[in-house]
Write a protein that holds these residues in place. Structure first.
Motif, short mmCIF file in Angstrom:
data_model
loop_
_atom_site.label_atom_id
_atom_site.label_comp_id
_atom_site.label_asym_id
_atom_site.label_seq_id
_atom_site.Cartn_x
_atom_site.Cartn_y
_atom_site.Cartn_z
N TYR A 157 2.66 31.87 -28.74
CA TYR A 157 3.21 31.75 -30.08
C TYR A 157 3.83 33.07 -30.54
O TYR A 157 4.93 33.09 -31.08
N VAL A 158 3.13 34.16 -30.29
CA VAL A 158 3.63 35.47 -30.71
C VAL A 158 4.90 35.83 -29.94
O VAL A 158 5.83 36.40 -30.51
N GLU A 159 4.97 35.48 -28.66
CA GLU A 159 6.16 35.78 -27.86
C GLU A 159 7.37 34.97 -28.31
O GLU A 159 8.50 35.41 -28.14
N LEU A 198 11.86 42.49 -35.32
CA LEU A 198 10.86 42.43 -34.25
C LEU A 198 11.04 43.59 -33.30
O LEU A 198 12.16 43.93 -32.93
N ASN A 199 9.94 44.21 -32.89
CA ASN A 199 9.92 45.21 -31.83
C ASN A 199 9.02 44.69 -30.72
O ASN A 199 8.53 43.57 -30.80
N ASP A 200 8.76 45.51 -29.71
CA ASP A 200 7.89 45.09 -28.62
C ASP A 200 6.46 44.83 -29.09
O ASP A 200 5.84 43.85 -28.69
N ALA A 201 5.93 45.69 -29.92
CA ALA A 201 4.53 45.57 -30.32
C ALA A 201 4.34 45.30 -31.81
O ALA A 201 3.24 44.98 -32.24
N THR A 202 5.39 45.41 -32.61
CA THR A 202 5.25 45.24 -34.06
C THR A 202 6.33 44.31 -34.61
O THR A 202 7.30 43.99 -33.93
N PHE A 203 6.15 43.92 -35.85
CA PHE A 203 7.17 43.17 -36.55
C PHE A 203 7.18 43.59 -38.01
O PHE A 203 6.17 44.04 -38.55
N LYS A 263 8.52 45.36 -47.97
CA LYS A 263 8.44 45.11 -46.53
C LYS A 263 7.21 45.81 -45.97
O LYS A 263 6.89 46.92 -46.39
N ILE A 264 6.56 45.16 -45.02
CA ILE A 264 5.37 45.73 -44.40
C ILE A 264 5.49 45.54 -42.89
O ILE A 264 5.89 44.49 -42.41
N ARG A 265 5.12 46.57 -42.11
CA ARG A 265 5.14 46.48 -40.65
C ARG A 265 3.73 46.16 -40.16
O ARG A 265 2.75 46.78 -40.58
N PHE A 266 3.63 45.17 -39.27
CA PHE A 266 2.36 44.73 -38.71
C PHE A 266 2.42 44.76 -37.19
O PHE A 266 3.49 44.63 -36.60
N ASP A 267 1.25 44.85 -36.58
CA ASP A 267 1.13 44.68 -35.15
C ASP A 267 1.22 43.19 -34.85
O ASP A 267 0.80 42.36 -35.65
N LYS A 268 1.77 42.83 -33.68
CA LYS A 268 1.93 41.41 -33.35
C LYS A 268 0.61 40.68 -33.25
O LYS A 268 0.55 39.47 -33.46
#
Length: 110
Positions: free
Chosen positions: A49-51, A72-77, A85-90
């Protein structure tokens, strides 16, 4: 095979040193099918789902924050919420809550 061994044991055929091993093996098999296997499946579903997330998807984090993915980044979104806006880990995405949020409600027929 296991049924034959159990029948022999109950008929008095005796299992010798294997008699105490059979219940232990059965406990391990039951434990695997009811505890370990469902958890592994749930982890695979979460990873898949995350991918598959993309920009514009609405998500709910494990902390309960609702928002829309804007980057979206490799490890965060990056999630756009009501006040910024807030950045979270996937790994912070809640699979069940996000799927429930994105699933349209089914209308009840009278």
């Amino acid at each position: 095979m296991i049924a034959t061994i159990l029948l022999q044991a109950s008929a008095g055929g005796g299992l010798g040193s294997y008699g105490s091993l059979v219940p232990m093996v059965l406990i391990i098999v039951v434990f695997y099918f009811f505890m370990i296997r469902p958890q592994v499946k749930k982890q695979k579903d979460q990873k898949k789902y995350v991918e598959e997330l993309k920009k514009g998807d609405r998500v709910i984090t494990t902390a309960g924050i609702h928002g829309r993915i804007i980057d979206l980044n490799d490890a965060t979104f990056l999630v756009e919420v009501e006040n910024g806006k807030i950045r979270f880990d996937k790994s912070a995405i809640s699979l069940e809550a996000s799927k429930a949020l994105n699933t349209p409600a089914v209308e009840k027929k009278a």
